[in-house]
Design a protein around this motif. Sequence first.
Motif, PDB file in Angstrom:
ATOM      1  N   GLY A   1      50.968 -25.399 -31.886  1.00 52.99           N
ATOM      2  CA  GLY A   1      50.238 -25.571 -33.132  1.00 52.99           C
ATOM      3  C   GLY A   1      48.827 -25.956 -32.812  1.00 52.99           C
ATOM      4  N   GLY A   2      48.288 -26.871 -33.552  1.00 52.42           N
ATOM      5  CA  GLY A   2      46.941 -27.310 -33.302  1.00 52.42           C
ATOM      6  C   GLY A   2      46.863 -28.809 -33.356  1.00 52.42           C
ATOM      7  N   GLY A   3      47.935 -29.476 -32.970  1.00 53.89           N
ATOM      8  CA  GLY A   3      48.002 -30.919 -33.056  1.00 53.89           C
ATOM      9  C   GLY A   3      49.123 -31.299 -34.000  1.00 53.89           C
ATOM     10  N   SER A   4      49.440 -32.577 -34.077  1.00 51.79           N
ATOM     11  CA  SER A   4      50.606 -33.012 -34.848  1.00 51.79           C
ATOM     12  C   SER A   4      50.458 -32.733 -36.339  1.00 51.79           C
ATOM     13  N   ILE A   5      49.259 -32.867 -36.883  1.00 52.35           N
ATOM     14  CA  ILE A   5      49.075 -32.617 -38.315  1.00 52.35           C
ATOM     15  C   ILE A   5      49.275 -31.143 -38.621  1.00 52.35           C
ATOM     16  N   ARG A   6      48.675 -30.273 -37.822  1.00 51.63           N
ATOM     17  CA  ARG A   6      48.825 -28.840 -38.049  1.00 51.63           C
ATOM     18  C   ARG A   6      50.270 -28.402 -37.848  1.00 51.63           C
ATOM     19  N   GLU A   7      50.958 -29.005 -36.853  1.00 50.68           N
ATOM     20  CA  GLU A   7      52.345 -28.631 -36.580  1.00 50.68           C
ATOM     21  C   GLU A   7      53.262 -29.030 -37.726  1.00 50.68           C
ATOM     22  N   ALA A   8      52.953 -30.128 -38.384  1.00 51.18           N
ATOM     23  CA  ALA A   8      53.805 -30.600 -39.473  1.00 51.18           C
ATOM     24  C   ALA A   8      53.727 -29.669 -40.672  1.00 51.18           C
ATOM     25  N   GLY A   9      52.609 -28.997 -40.852  1.00 51.70           N
ATOM     26  CA  GLY A   9      52.466 -28.087 -41.988  1.00 51.70           C
ATOM     27  C   GLY A   9      52.192 -28.850 -43.263  1.00 51.70           C
ATOM     28  N   GLY A  10      52.449 -28.232 -44.384  1.00 50.97           N
ATOM     29  CA  GLY A  10      52.249 -28.870 -45.676  1.00 50.97           C
ATOM     30  C   GLY A  10      50.780 -29.002 -46.032  1.00 50.97           C
ATOM     31  N   ALA A  11      50.519 -29.861 -46.998  1.00 51.50           N
ATOM     32  CA  ALA A  11      49.167 -30.021 -47.538  1.00 51.50           C
ATOM     33  C   ALA A  11      48.188 -30.535 -46.484  1.00 51.50           C
ATOM     34  N   PHE A  12      48.643 -31.490 -45.656  1.00 55.18           N
ATOM     35  CA  PHE A  12      47.745 -32.013 -44.625  1.00 55.18           C
ATOM     36  C   PHE A  12      47.396 -30.929 -43.603  1.00 55.18           C
ATOM     37  N   GLY A  13      48.383 -30.135 -43.223  1.00 50.30           N
ATOM     38  CA  GLY A  13      48.136 -29.053 -42.269  1.00 50.30           C
ATOM     39  C   GLY A  13      47.166 -28.036 -42.814  1.00 50.30           C
ATOM     40  N   LYS A  14      47.331 -27.691 -44.097  1.00 43.24           N
ATOM     41  CA  LYS A  14      46.425 -26.719 -44.721  1.00 43.24           C
ATOM     42  C   LYS A  14      45.019 -27.292 -44.861  1.00 43.24           C
ATOM     43  N   ALA A  15      44.927 -28.576 -45.189  1.00 45.92           N
ATOM     44  CA  ALA A  15      43.609 -29.215 -45.288  1.00 45.92           C
ATOM     45  C   ALA A  15      42.932 -29.245 -43.926  1.00 45.92           C
ATOM     46  N   GLU A  16      43.708 -29.556 -42.893  1.00 49.51           N
ATOM     47  CA  GLU A  16      43.145 -29.584 -41.538  1.00 49.51           C
ATOM     48  C   GLU A  16      42.689 -28.192 -41.121  1.00 49.51           C
ATOM     49  N   ALA A  17      43.485 -27.178 -41.464  1.00 45.19           N
ATOM     50  CA  ALA A  17      43.116 -25.803 -41.140  1.00 45.19           C
ATOM     51  C   ALA A  17      41.840 -25.404 -41.875  1.00 45.19           C
ATOM     52  N   ALA A  18      41.716 -25.828 -43.123  1.00 44.18           N
ATOM     53  CA  ALA A  18      40.514 -25.513 -43.902  1.00 44.18           C
ATOM     54  C   ALA A  18      39.286 -26.183 -43.282  1.00 44.18           C
ATOM     55  N   LYS A  19      39.439 -27.431 -42.837  1.00 46.00           N
ATOM     56  CA  LYS A  19      38.321 -28.139 -42.188  1.00 46.00           C
ATOM     57  C   LYS A  19      37.917 -27.427 -40.895  1.00 46.00           C
ATOM     58  N   GLU A  20      38.925 -26.977 -40.148  1.00 45.93           N
ATOM     59  CA  GLU A  20      38.641 -26.277 -38.897  1.00 45.93           C
ATOM     60  C   GLU A  20      37.906 -24.968 -39.165  1.00 45.93           C
ATOM     61  N   GLU A  21      38.364 -24.216 -40.146  1.00 51.14           N
ATOM     62  CA  GLU A  21      37.700 -22.960 -40.492  1.00 51.14           C
ATOM     63  C   GLU A  21      36.277 -23.205 -40.972  1.00 51.14           C
TER      64      GLU A  21
END
Length: 106
Positions: free
Chosen positions: A37-57
């Motif tokens: 994945g991209g770290g524990s938050i991204r691996e967990a998925g859900g709203a936090f994972g999507k928010a983290e992905a959006a920040k990364e993008e």
Amino acid sequence: MNSIRNGRVLSLNTVKNLRFMSQLGDLGSGAGKGGGGGGSIREAGGAFGKAEAAKEEEFFYKKQREQLKELKTHLHDEITFHEEQIKRHQEAIARHKEGVKKLDTQ
């Protein structure tokens, strides 16, 4: 447009393709089939994972815009430099032609 990576110049399309190929599923939806994945938050998925992905993008989008701005500035500087060189060469040609004319009249 180009990006520099490990001392090599990559085209903008190559950079986009590299980013696209690194994504195995929906951004932030959890660990993918590739086992990472991209770290524990991204691996967990859900709203936090999507928010983290959006920040990364967003980070990469801003970084790309910054690189394009720097490239544009660099190219403008190169153009100015070469225009000045052309002017100097034209002046030198004119001086040499005058010198040849003076030699011909002697």
